[in-house]
Design a protein around this motif. Structure first.
Motif, short mmCIF file in Angstrom:
data_model
loop_
_atom_site.label_atom_id
_atom_site.label_comp_id
_atom_site.label_asym_id
_atom_site.label_seq_id
_atom_site.Cartn_x
_atom_site.Cartn_y
_atom_site.Cartn_z
N THR A 37 -12.24 37.82 -100.04
CA THR A 37 -11.02 37.04 -100.35
C THR A 37 -10.49 36.37 -99.07
N LEU A 38 -10.71 37.03 -97.94
CA LEU A 38 -10.22 36.45 -96.67
C LEU A 38 -11.08 35.27 -96.24
N VAL A 39 -12.37 35.30 -96.62
CA VAL A 39 -13.24 34.15 -96.30
C VAL A 39 -12.85 32.98 -97.20
N GLN A 40 -12.63 33.28 -98.49
CA GLN A 40 -12.25 32.21 -99.43
C GLN A 40 -10.91 31.59 -99.06
N ARG A 41 -9.97 32.46 -98.71
CA ARG A 41 -8.61 31.97 -98.41
C ARG A 41 -8.14 32.63 -97.12
N PRO A 42 -8.51 32.06 -95.96
CA PRO A 42 -8.06 32.67 -94.70
C PRO A 42 -6.54 32.69 -94.63
N VAL A 43 -6.01 33.69 -93.94
CA VAL A 43 -4.54 33.78 -93.83
C VAL A 43 -4.02 32.67 -92.90
N ARG A 44 -2.82 32.23 -93.17
CA ARG A 44 -2.16 31.22 -92.33
C ARG A 44 -0.72 31.64 -92.09
N HIS A 45 -0.08 31.01 -91.10
CA HIS A 45 1.34 31.26 -90.86
C HIS A 45 2.15 30.62 -91.98
N THR A 61 -14.71 51.07 -88.93
CA THR A 61 -16.05 50.74 -88.39
C THR A 61 -15.97 50.22 -86.95
N GLY A 62 -14.80 49.83 -86.51
CA GLY A 62 -14.68 49.21 -85.19
C GLY A 62 -15.18 47.77 -85.17
N ALA A 63 -15.53 47.23 -86.35
CA ALA A 63 -16.08 45.87 -86.40
C ALA A 63 -15.00 44.87 -86.80
N VAL A 64 -15.22 43.62 -86.40
CA VAL A 64 -14.28 42.54 -86.78
C VAL A 64 -14.34 42.38 -88.30
N CYS A 65 -13.14 42.34 -88.93
CA CYS A 65 -13.15 42.15 -90.38
C CYS A 65 -12.62 40.78 -90.79
N ALA A 66 -11.87 40.14 -89.91
CA ALA A 66 -11.36 38.80 -90.25
C ALA A 66 -10.80 38.15 -89.00
N PRO A 67 -10.86 36.82 -88.95
CA PRO A 67 -10.11 36.13 -87.91
C PRO A 67 -8.67 35.95 -88.39
N CYS A 68 -7.75 35.80 -87.45
CA CYS A 68 -6.36 35.55 -87.84
C CYS A 68 -5.81 34.44 -86.96
N VAL A 69 -5.06 33.55 -87.57
CA VAL A 69 -4.43 32.46 -86.82
C VAL A 69 -3.51 33.02 -85.74
#
Ligand code: NAD
Length: 494
Positions: free
Chosen positions: A21-29, A49-57
């Motif tokens: 869902t985060l890939v489809q609709r990345p979060v924004r301010h 997991t210590g792994a990146v799960c999403a980028p964030c603005v």
């Protein structure tokens, strides 16, 4: 974590679904009623997991200026909106939280690492708090009404509120600030922790149309953004929840325009078990109040003082409970405890554990180690034989590690419990509730419980004594923290 823990209520949410869902609709301010992108992003890590799960603005200073200007422009009309209309808008916010409970639950588990069932409870509690807060009435108070005249206090909003929050409860610590501030007629610029920005940004997206543009602004960013908010001359009040060290910085940064401040800071809560308590009856409650959310709760029990006559029994029972806790993947059904939320906190907990193993007399009765792997998992740990002067007793570990401390004289126990710069919460446990409540009032804390620990009531003020904070949240005291009282002197009635 209790036997009645509602793990069975978890929905079948997987990390992969949430990430999709985060890939489809990345979060924004949310700024000025618009969803806004930034050129820069930072990485959000899944602590399991210590792994990146999403980028964030990541907001720039210009984004913040834009948000503050929008909030300032929107405030006069919002402040003039009748409280009943503001209440109705906030009740819609609560409804939106409930409508999107599954998605918000998955996002909290992904970014924060708490098990799905606990995340689900957090989402429900956030909605409930909004619903309860807006039941309070904002009305003038009459202080005198006699032949000499009338004195009344009227309440008006402060203006623009900057809200800054930590990572242990992404919604339950952010939503109350929004609800109190907006209900009182202020507008808001909120910054979540950079470790946990996803759920609150998604909620802001859903809430976008509930309020006029500029009334609610949510921006993600790091510590620098927090400092810019604290310093910003266009902001009138800071509502901050986080560590004592950062609270001091916020207070200094806010001095430029003498911002109003509510600071909800760290705790190192003592609990005292009296000789007439029943360990069999209270052990699970003591354990839960210490280890809930992997020990990452400001008002968790962090020092447990037990009378010598019950000491070995209490240690043994708590260790037994700790050893039975299922620690692991927070998305897996049946998991009772997830990881510590971030690498820096994981390192702090490990260094406190290393120090504890070195202490003469320390007996690690359960746990004592991090789990192997890439996630930030720590075994639930119960330690006997320590006293003040050790890191585990004196510092706030903010992880699943509890020192159990013996005492023989109650006055001495109270003095030791009070000998701390912290003063958030405290509790007394005993068979004679009257005696326990007399002792409770000797403890220096903003909140003291008898025969329980933890839990805030939407109508009861909550906050810290000493260095655990300034001001109160919740209740009328909390709401008034978002308003200026205007004292009005009037002639006597005719
Ligand atoms: P923290 O103080 O490191 O960070 C909190 C927030 O402040 C984050 O959003 C961060 O980006 C921001 N920040 C960092 N530096 C800043 C600066 N110079 N100016 C302005 N903002 C800045 O705290 P944390 O590690 O996220 O949270 C854990 C702490 O929070 C613990 O001490 C815990 O007890 C406390 N806490 C208190 C309460 C309460 O109600 N009293 C509730 C939850 C957590």
């Amino acid at each position: 974590m209790t036997s009645s823990s509602p793990d069975t209520l978890s929905t079948d949410i997987t990390a992969a679904q949430v990430q999709a869902t985060l890939v489809q609709r990345p979060v924004r301010h949310l700024i000025g009623g618009q969803l806004v992108n930034s050129a820069q992003t930072f990485s959000v890590i899944h602590p399991g997991t210590g792994a990146v799960c999403a980028p964030c603005v990541e907001a720039t200073r210009a984004d913040l200026d834009h948000a503050v200007a929008s909030a300032r422009a929107a405030q006069p009309a919002w402040g003039a909106t009748p409280p009943a209309e503001r209440r109705a808008a906030l009740l819609q916010l609560a409804a939106v939280i409930r409508t999107h409970q599954d998605e918000l639950t998955g996002l909290i588990t992904l970014e924060q690492g708490k098990p799905l069932a606990t995340a689900r409870m957090e989402v429900g509690r956030a909605a409930m708090l909004v619903e309860q807060f807006v039941q309070m009435e904002i009305a003038p108070e009459s202080l005198r009404d006699d032949a000499t005249g009338r004195v009344e206090v009227h309440y008006r909003p402060l203006g623009v509120v900057g809200a800054i929050t930590p990572w242990n409860m992404p919604l339950v610590l952010s939503v109350p600030k929004i609800a109190h501030a907006l209900y009182a007629g202020n507008t808001v610029v909120l910054k979540p922790s950079p470790y946990t920005p996803l759920a609150i940004l998604r909620l802001a997206e859903y809430a976008r149309t509930l309020f006029p543009a500029g009334v609610l602004n949510v921006l993600a960013g790091g510590n620098a953004l927090g400092q810019w908010i604290s310093e910003h001359p266009g902001i009138d009040k800071i509502s901050f929840t986080g560590s004592i060290a950062t609270g001091r910085r916020v207070m200094a940064s806010a001095a430029g325009n003498l911002k109003r401040l509510t600071l909800e800071l760290g705790g190192n809560d003592p609990a005292i078990v009296l000789p007439d308590a029943s360990i069999d009856t209270i052990a699970q409650a003591l354990f839960d109040a210490s280890f809930v959310n992997c020990g990452q709760v400001c008002m968790a029990i962090k020092r447990l003082y037990v009378h010598a006559s019950l000491y070995e029994q209490a240690c043994e029972r708590l260790a037994q409970i700790a050893r039975a806790v299922k620690v692991g993947d927070p998305f897996a059904p049946g998991t009772q405890m997830g990881p510590v939320q971030n690498r820096a906190q994981f390192d702090i907990v490990q260094s406190i554990l290393a120090d504890t193993w070195q202490q003469p007399g320390a007996r690690v009765l359960a746990g004592g180690h991090a789990l192997p792997g890439d996630g930030y998992f720590v075994e639930p740990t119960v330690v006997a034989g320590l006293a003040e002067g050790t890191r585990l007793v004196d510092e706030e570990p903010f992880g699943p590690v509890l020192p159990v401390i013996a005492y023989t004289d109650i006055d001495d126990a109270i003095a030791r419990a009070n000998r701390s710069p912290y003063g958030l919460g405290a509790s007394v446990w005993g068979g004679d509730a009257v005696r326990a409540s007399e002792l409770a009032l000797q403890l220096h804390a903003g909140t003291v419980w008898v025969n329980r620990h933890m839990g805030a009531d939407p109508f009861a003020p909550f906050g810290g004594a000493r260095q655990s904070g300034i001001g109160r949240q919740y209740g009328m005291a909390g709401l008034k923290g978002y308003m200026e009282g205007v004292t009005l002197f009037l002639p006597p009635r005719r």
